[in-house]
Enzyme design. Structure first.
Site, short mmCIF file in Angstrom:
data_model
loop_
_atom_site.label_atom_id
_atom_site.label_comp_id
_atom_site.label_asym_id
_atom_site.label_seq_id
_atom_site.Cartn_x
_atom_site.Cartn_y
_atom_site.Cartn_z
N HIS A 164 13.56 38.64 117.91
CA HIS A 164 12.76 37.47 118.33
C HIS A 164 12.46 36.52 117.19
O HIS A 164 12.07 35.38 117.41
CB HIS A 164 11.47 37.94 119.05
CG HIS A 164 10.39 38.41 118.13
ND1 HIS A 164 10.15 39.75 117.88
CD2 HIS A 164 9.47 37.72 117.40
CE1 HIS A 164 9.12 39.86 117.03
NE2 HIS A 164 8.70 38.63 116.74
N ASP B 230 14.76 44.57 120.49
CA ASP B 230 14.31 43.51 119.57
C ASP B 230 14.77 43.85 118.14
O ASP B 230 13.99 44.29 117.30
CB ASP B 230 12.78 43.39 119.66
CG ASP B 230 12.26 42.17 118.93
OD1 ASP B 230 13.09 41.29 118.55
OD2 ASP B 230 11.04 42.09 118.72
N SER C 102 6.25 40.27 112.03
CA SER C 102 7.30 40.75 112.92
C SER C 102 8.67 40.70 112.25
O SER C 102 8.97 39.79 111.46
CB SER C 102 7.33 39.92 114.21
OG SER C 102 7.57 38.58 113.90
#
Lengths: 439, 248
Positions: B40, B93, B198
């Site tokens: 992402h 992801d 992230s």
């Protein structure tokens, strides 16, 4: 004015009186000049002769001449009481010509008509060798051996003699000339008997360059010498030995010179005797040896082969280097080396050197390096060890990777591999850990 | 990082900071030409980011210092099954970035190990999560310029699943938890990863080696009691990672 050609000599033919076999006419005067090739005689044979007979063949006649000399004057017939009939015997001319002259007077007897003559002639080889010595004092045709041939003769000589340029007289043979075989036997004329006087003989021994001639005189040596206070002197008879670039040596006396090593590929021997004195002569065996080259010596870290005690013309030597060394000449590497002993006694190439080989820089190692464990300059049998940049990299598949410079100029590991090691990253091991003591 | 500490230099040498179209994210070095991150980070509005928009920083713990020496991407490889157009599905992801130039490792840059395929995640085992994302100081959330880390344990998958289910009852658009994810954190909160982290590493340590157990993926709030951080379970992707690196 035309010049008539000389009549071609013939080997045989026939001659007949005019009108033969009809009676001949009065008042005839006819001449035939017969000739055969040089070296032949003419044999004339009458098949029939019927000429008016008269005493001394006064009226009609056939006259046979050689060189203006009358060989016969003929007339009459076979059964006539007077006249001079040749009969059945042939007439032989001393040389290669013969002249026939036929003549008749102005009257012929009426009761008998004479028909003249018919004759055959042929060339007969002259045997010059059996002919008497000429009167001019020139001596025999051949001084020793005469060989008759068709139309001519040749002279020859007994063994030990040779024909002089005049092609009739003989002289003692020197047996000289050029001797180019690697070994041989020479002797003076007539040896071991005394030669004729006034001998002048030359013997040239000439062999291929690269060989040396050795003369080995036999013990039976005798060349007349004159004794002087200084010893025998070769004044009248001598054998002169000439070696290039050296003083000639004159030999005489009764003692054999024995062995003479000339160290040359060419030797000239001149044997001379004068008109007096007596030399029994000499003989020798000659042999040849190959020129010697110097011992090549040693090559450090190499071998010279073959190892011989002596090296001669046309011998080859080879040089090989010990394992781990390479052949070098004039600063250049060579793949192989050989040199030949030349005819001048020198090696055609100087010896090379053996230099230690090197494998070049070891292959660089990404994220690593190498260090020498032994040796230096990347030379034969040097050992390098590869290390990775620890602690961030480690060698794939091994802790200690060592490479040795081998004789094939490659760096090889103990496992005989040539490929270089690889450094792989170390993961997950930071050089500094998060630490804390608070609880 | 919530409730964590500043990382001293050279303690988390695989840490990478990404800047993609101005957004900050994390990543980790896994080989001398490869960075692993969350998919992402590299997909916006369903579109993969251009490699030219990606800036990669590594080797230092201070963002100000890092910015001077970016590393450039050669290619971007997003997991083919990542499909998150509405930001509700963080399954798969994971993404890889191939670098233009090979990295030479040293004490400040070092790869983190990859897990063995099918490696187990032991509940309660403490893991190290790090990043340049949001932190909390005096109850204020700020974006830090210093690399921070916090140690949080692996959460039992059932507990994590319950936690997510509970959140779904009270909130809209909470993503689903899949077996390609695991949770890490403490029930009382206060220790967690957060926005900006992230793509960064969640590392477990076995036999003295840190290995990449998880990739910071998503979570509801940060450091809140009863919530956990959700991480991509890297052990499920070892095959894809190796294949992608070998084929590229």
């Amino acid at each position: 004015s035309w010049r008539l050609p000389e009549p071609e000599p013939v080997m045989h033919g026939a001659v007949q009186s005019p009108n033969y076999p009809q009676p001949y006419s009065p008042n005839l005067q006819e001449q035939w000049d017969l000739s055969v090739p040089e070296g032949y005689q003419i044999r004339l044979t009458f098949t029939h002769l019927d000429i008016e007979a008269s005493a001394g063949c006064y009226y009609d006649s056939l006259t046979v001449l050689y060189d203006a000399k009358i060989l016969g004057k003929f007339c009459g017939h076979e059964n006539s009481a007077d006249g001079h009939h040749p009969g059945t015997q042939p007439i032989l001319s001393p040389g290669n010509t013969l002249t026939l002259i036929f003549q008749s007077d102005d009257s012929n007897p009426e009761r008998h008509q004479n028909v003249g003559f018919s004759a055959q002639y042929q060339a007969i080889d002259r045997d010059e060798c059996s002919e008497p010595e000429p009167d001019d004092g020139s001596g025999p045709l051949c001084s020793q051996i005469c060989l008759n041939t068709l139309g001519s003769y040749v002279c020859s000589c007994h063994h030990g003699y040779e024909l002089r340029p005049d092609q009739r007289s003989c002289m003692s043979s020197c047996g000289g000339g050029i001797f180019d075989e690697p070994e041989g036997y020479l002797f003076s004329p007539g040896y071991p008997n005394p030669p004729p006087h006034a001998v002048s003989c030359q013997y040239i021994i000439s062999v291929e360059a690269g060989f040396t001639v050795s003369l080995n005189f036999t013990d039976n040596f005798h060349i007349e010498s004159v004794d002087t206070e200084q010893g025998p002197n070769c004044i009248h008879h001598w054998l002169e030995v000439t070696i290039p670039e050296r003083e000639p040596i004159k030999l005489c006396g009764g003692k054999s010179p024995g062995l003479i090593a000339t160290n040359s590929n060419t030797v000239t021997l001149d044997y001379h005797t004068d008109d007096e004195g007596q030399s029994r002569g000499w003989s020798l065996d000659y042999s040849t040896n190959r020129v010697k080259c110097p011992i090549p010596g040693d090559v450090a870290m190499g071998r010279v082969t073959p190892i011989l005690t002596e090296y001669f013309y046309r011998d080859y030597i080879f040089v090989r280097c010990d394992q781990g060394y390479k052949l070098m000449m004039d600063g250049e590497e060579i793949t192989s080396f050989s040199t030949m002993c030349q005819n001048n006694g020198q090696w055609h190439l100087p010896l090379p050197e053996c230099h230690i080989i090197d494998c070049g820089e070891p292959e660089p190692l990404l994220n690593g390096r190498w260090v020498f464990l032994s040796g230096f300059d990347n030379q034969y049998l040097s050992v390098v060890q590869y290390h990775c940049n620890e602690p961030f990299y480690t060698l794939l598949g091994g802790i200690n990777v060592m490479f040795t410079c081998e004789a094939d100029r490659k760096w090889r590991s103990n496992n005989d591999i040539v490929i270089n090691p690889i450094c792989i990253p170390v993961c997950g091991q930071p050089t500094k850990l998060l630490t804390g003591y608070q609880r | 990082i919530i409730g964590g500490s500043e990382a001293p230099e050279n303690t988390i040498p695989w840490q990478v900071m990404l800047s993609v179209d101005g957004g900050r994210g994390g990543g980790m070095v896994i080989a001398d030409r490869w960075i692993m991150t969350a998919a992402h980070n590299l997909v916006h509005d369903g579109n993969p980011a251009s490699k030219d928009t990606v800036r990669i920083y590594m080797g230092l713990t201070d963002v100000k210092s890092l910015l001077g020496s970016p590393v450039y991407a050669a290619s971007i490889h997003i997991h083919p099954e990542y499909n998150n157009p509405n930001l509700l599905d963080y399954n798969n992801d994971i993404a890889l970035i191939k670098l233009q130039d090979q990295i030479t490792f040293n004490s400040s840059i070092m790869p983190i190990c990859l897990p063995a395929e099918g490696a187990t995640y032991v509940t309660g085992e403490m893991g190290l999560v790090s990043g340049f994302g949001i932190t909390e100081t005096n109850n204020r959330r700020i974006l830090t310029n210093k690399l921070k880390y916090v140690q949080v344990p692996v959460v039992e998958q059932a507990i994590c699943s319950n936690s997510v289910a509970l959140l779904k009852r009270n909130r809209d658009n909470v993503p689903d938890l899949t077996n390609n994810m695991f949770c890490a954190g403490v029930p009382e909160g206060k220790k967690d990863s957060c926005q900006g982290d992230s793509g960064g590493p969640y590392a477990l340590r076995h036999d003295g080696q840190f290995w990449a157990a998880g990739i910071v993926s998503w979570g509801v709030d940060c450091g809140k009691q009863g919530t956990y951080g959700v991480y991509t379970r890297v052990a499920n992707y070892v095959g894809w990672i190796n294949t992608t690196m070998q084929e590229n």
